[in-house]
Design a protein around this motif. Structure first.
Motif, PDB file in Angstrom:
ATOM      1  N   UNK A   1       0.825  -1.223   0.000  1.00  0.00           N
ATOM      2  CA  UNK A   1       0.000   0.000   0.000  1.00  0.00           C
ATOM      3  C   UNK A   1       0.847   1.256   0.000  1.00  0.00           C
ATOM      4  N   UNK A   2       0.411   2.191  -0.818  1.00  0.00           N
ATOM      5  CA  UNK A   2       1.064   3.492  -0.838  1.00  0.00           C
ATOM      6  C   UNK A   2       0.302   4.418   0.112  1.00  0.00           C
ATOM      7  N   UNK A   3       0.850   4.650   1.288  1.00  0.00           N
ATOM      8  CA  UNK A   3       0.206   5.537   2.258  1.00  0.00           C
ATOM      9  C   UNK A   3       0.987   6.850   2.359  1.00  0.00           C
ATOM     10  N   UNK A   4       1.714   7.146   1.289  1.00  0.00           N
ATOM     11  CA  UNK A   4       2.565   8.338   1.305  1.00  0.00           C
ATOM     12  C   UNK A   4       1.839   9.563   0.750  1.00  0.00           C
ATOM     13  N   UNK A   5       2.560  10.672   0.675  1.00  0.00           N
ATOM     14  CA  UNK A   5       2.020  11.927   0.131  1.00  0.00           C
ATOM     15  C   UNK A   5       2.083  11.962  -1.395  1.00  0.00           C
ATOM     16  N   UNK A   6       2.651  10.934  -1.981  1.00  0.00           N
ATOM     17  CA  UNK A   6       2.858  10.976  -3.442  1.00  0.00           C
ATOM     18  C   UNK A   6       2.217   9.779  -4.119  1.00  0.00           C
ATOM     19  N   UNK A   7       1.871   9.978  -5.387  1.00  0.00           N
ATOM     20  CA  UNK A   7       1.354   8.852  -6.173  1.00  0.00           C
ATOM     21  C   UNK A   7       2.562   8.021  -6.617  1.00  0.00           C
TER      22      UNK A   7
ATOM     23  N   UNK B   1       5.099   4.777   3.852  1.00  0.00           N
ATOM     24  CA  UNK B   1       4.542   5.905   4.623  1.00  0.00           C
ATOM     25  C   UNK B   1       5.448   7.120   4.484  1.00  0.00           C
TER      26      UNK B   1
ATOM     27  N   UNK C   1      -6.636   4.606  -1.652  1.00  0.00           N
ATOM     28  CA  UNK C   1      -5.228   4.967  -1.416  1.00  0.00           C
ATOM     29  C   UNK C   1      -4.839   6.228  -2.186  1.00  0.00           C
TER      30      UNK C   1
ATOM     31  N   UNK D   1      -6.322   9.188  -0.654  1.00  0.00           N
ATOM     32  CA  UNK D   1      -5.553   9.496   0.561  1.00  0.00           C
ATOM     33  C   UNK D   1      -4.310  10.324   0.220  1.00  0.00           C
ATOM     34  N   UNK D   2      -3.672   9.998  -0.916  1.00  0.00           N
ATOM     35  CA  UNK D   2      -2.494  10.769  -1.352  1.00  0.00           C
ATOM     36  C   UNK D   2      -2.887  12.238  -1.546  1.00  0.00           C
ATOM     37  N   UNK D   3      -4.031  12.469  -2.216  1.00  0.00           N
ATOM     38  CA  UNK D   3      -4.461  13.847  -2.484  1.00  0.00           C
ATOM     39  C   UNK D   3      -4.804  14.590  -1.187  1.00  0.00           C
TER      40      UNK D   3
ATOM     41  N   UNK E   1      -3.449  14.056   1.699  1.00  0.00           N
ATOM     42  CA  UNK E   1      -2.178  14.418   2.349  1.00  0.00           C
ATOM     43  C   UNK E   1      -1.534  15.614   1.647  1.00  0.00           C
ATOM     44  N   UNK E   2      -1.628  15.633   0.323  1.00  0.00           N
ATOM     45  CA  UNK E   2      -1.039  16.768  -0.424  1.00  0.00           C
ATOM     46  C   UNK E   2      -1.798  18.066  -0.107  1.00  0.00           C
TER      47      UNK E   2
ATOM     48  N   UNK F   1      -0.471  19.365   3.050  1.00  0.00           N
ATOM     49  CA  UNK F   1       0.839  20.029   2.904  1.00  0.00           C
ATOM     50  C   UNK F   1       0.641  21.452   2.359  1.00  0.00           C
TER      51      UNK F   1
END
Lengths: 196, 402
Positions: free
Chosen positions: A77-83, A149, B115, B118-120, B122-123, B126
């Motif tokens: 899973x990508x739970x980060x701030x980026x795609x 993350x 998911x 969720x990225x958007x 978080x952005x 920021x």
């Protein structure tokens, strides 16, 4: 008025700069935006591979079962701030692990669907000699799962980006976690205040 | 000229519909400077007609352009101070930069990609952190925090959901907007589910409501409703006495005319009960707030430019009266205010959240459904959380199950 015209002409010259392309080595590190990139993906994959192959879970399994463990990739899973395209570093890991000769990989659930369709098609259209029967798939012994993350700390045009990649190898027989891999990357990103 | 056409299209969007407006917008030749504004509007129109994946491709491009434009351009600043501000690249207002992520989150939700949504989220967080200042809530959007809360809640991250709902509540309180029942519902339910007894007691007393327990044969519906079309900017002339020139100069500055938007809550009927959407975000107010925040800078630059132009005309007049006349004409023709904005956004973002018994329900709004293959009803199964996205401009309902 001369100054006024000179300023306009200079602006025209600056605005007229064109695109340049330079070919480079794929291993060269270039950070443009500060986002997750090919270098991060490669570094994470390399570190995880070195780690996973150096741990006792493989030898324990081989001595008990007498064959190399079969691994399947579950969800990362990508739970980060980026795609982030997690498939690139999962593919890097898969390749290195298979090439090490110590682990076998079985097709993931999405890949299996396509293969089963093909097998059904073979059943109808292929000769008996070349046909592959259903029911002979290799079941996975372990599933690789994980997540990426990030924590981003922002102050004006400056950002500290902290990435943490966690991968877990889980025994399909009894849900035991046999390996936990972790890689951390920290970047300071200073966005430009001025452009031309 | 281009901007006047875009403004006309935005103003006529509800009458013309998203499909025809998109075709008309794609006919207009947007310059590279206006590329981000064009992509924002195209992405929005694609979103409200249900092309969520395509919409996000356009919005992603717009995002990359806007991010690159946050640094001050030397050459564009020269253009802005010598000719006019429309010669700079469109870099979006503070609220627009956040709303871009919010719309992308909704689009990902509609594609069931939690998911990516969720990225958007978080952005957006920021960007809001970047824009945060001690002087006020500029660039802080309750609707973005609400969508963030929803995304976390749908993904089972209840702690993060609670934090986001609290932030939404705080911003709405600062902006003096009544909290919608949907937000009160989330704050109450999550504070109970997380065992935050003191918070629950506080919300219970403040809202005079209790937490809701989902009965076994029911589903939850969350409606995100975009109502109206935000007002476009207009050009306004200001006459200013400049002592150094000993004359009055006329400045062209952007302004928002008084809004004639009247809030129209969406009244949806499920199982014989009526549910009304309530305002979560007043984009009309946000647009004016963003312009007010930047007005001092716009005014100073416009005044400096007009003084420079007036000096130039004066000098040309001294050399040759015909040249002076020509310069004066050029000055008048080149002077125009920057009235660009993401002007196809809604006037308000509204929400509603309620429980319905399991069963089949007609889509609450489906006026523009023309194809027989398009669904006109949806099924609510036990335990489902169903997010509906409806826009008054497209008069269509889109939904996604969680």
């Amino acid at each position: 008025m001369r100054i006024y015209l000179a300023v306009i002409l200079s602006s025209l010259l600056i605005a007229g700069c064109g695109t340049q392309v330079t070919r480079m080595d794929v291993n060269e590190t270039i950070d443009l935006s500060g986002n997750w990139n090919d270098t991060d993906s490669r570094l994470v994959a390399e570190e995880m591979i070195t780690d996973v192959l150096s741990r006792p879970w493989i030898s324990n399994f081989v001595s008990k079962k007498g064959h190399a463990p079969a691994v399947i990739v579950g969800s990362v899973r990508n739970l980060s701030h980026e795609h982030i395209n997690v498939n690139t570093f999962v593919a890097d890991m898969e390749r290195a692990l298979i090439n090490s000769g110590r682990v076998e990989f079985v097709a993931s659930s999405t890949e299996r669907g396509e293969i089963r369709e093909e097998r059904k098609d073979q059943d109808l259209n292929s000769s008996e000699k070349t046909r592959n029967e259903a029911g002979k798939e290799v079941g996975a012994d372990f599933m690789l799962k994980g997540q990426i993350n990030t924590i981003v700390d922002v102050d004006g045009k400056e950002q500290v980006r902290y990435y943490q990649v966690d991968l877990t190898l889980i025994s399909m027989a009894d849900n035991r976690k046999v390996w936990l891999g972790q890689k951390k990357i920290k970047k300071l990103v200073e966005n430009a205040k001025v452009r031309y | 000229m281009h901007q006047t056409e875009v403004n006309s299209l935005a103003e006529g969007l509800e009458g013309l519909g998203a499909e025809k407006t998109l075709l008309a917008l794609q006919e207009i030749d947007a310059s590279d400077r206006d590329r981000a504004q064009y992509l924002l509007n195209v992405g929005l129109l694609k979103s409200i007609r249900g092309n969520f994946s395509d919409a996000n491709k356009d919005l992603q491009l717009a995002k990359e352009i806007l991010n690159a434009l946050q640094a001050v351009s030397v050459s564009e600043s020269v253009w802005a101070t010598t000719i006019n501000e429309t010669l700079t690249s469109y870099d979006g207002s503070a609220s627009e930069r956040v709303l871009l992520h919010e719309l992308m989150s909704i689009n990902y939700l509609m594609q069931n990609d939690l998911d990516a949504a969720r990225v958007e989220v978080l952005q957006a967080s920021v960007v809001m952190d970047e824009l945060a200042s001690a002087s006020g809530p500029s660039g802080q959007l309750a609707s973005s925090h609400y969508i963030a809360g929803l995304v976390y809640e749908l993904g089972g991250e209840l702690d993060d959901a609670m934090i986001s709902y609290r932030k939404a509540e705080k911003i709405m309180t600062v902006r003096n907007i009544h909290l919608p029942a949907a937000l009160k519902y989330s704050l109450l339910n999550l504070s109970r589910d997380l065992g935050l007894d003191a918070d629950y007691k506080k919300y219970n007393q403040r809202f005079n409501m209790v937490a809701t327990t989902l009965p076994p044969d029911s589903a939850e519906i969350i409606v995100i409703y975009w109502d109206g079309i935000v007002t476009s900017k207009r050009e306004k002339s200001l006459s200013v006495w400049v002592p150094s020139l000993e004359q009055v100069v006329s400045l062209a500055v952007p302004t928002y005319p008084e809004s004639d938007y009247v809030k129209r809550p969406l009244n949806v009927n499920f199982d014989g009960k009526h549910y009304i959407t309530q305002t979560l975000e007043d984009i009309e107010a946000l647009a004016r707030e963003d312009l007010a925040d930047n007005f001092a800078q716009i005014y100073t630059m416009t005044l400096a430019r007009m003084v420079a132009k007036a000096e130039m005309v004066k000098q040309a007049n001294g050399q040759n009266s015909s040249l002076g006349l020509l310069m004066n004409l050029a000055t008048l023709l080149t002077e125009s205010a920057d009235i660009r904005s993401w002007n196809m956004l809604p006037s308000t973002i509204q929400v509603s959240r309620f429980l319905v018994p399991t069963g089949k329900y007609p889509l609450p709004v489906n006026n523009f459904v023309t194809s027989t293959s398009e669904k006109t009803e949806f099924t609510a199964r036990a335990g489902d959380k169903i997010v509906l996205f409806i826009s008054s401009a497209s008069r269509r309902t889109f939904y996604s199950y969680f």
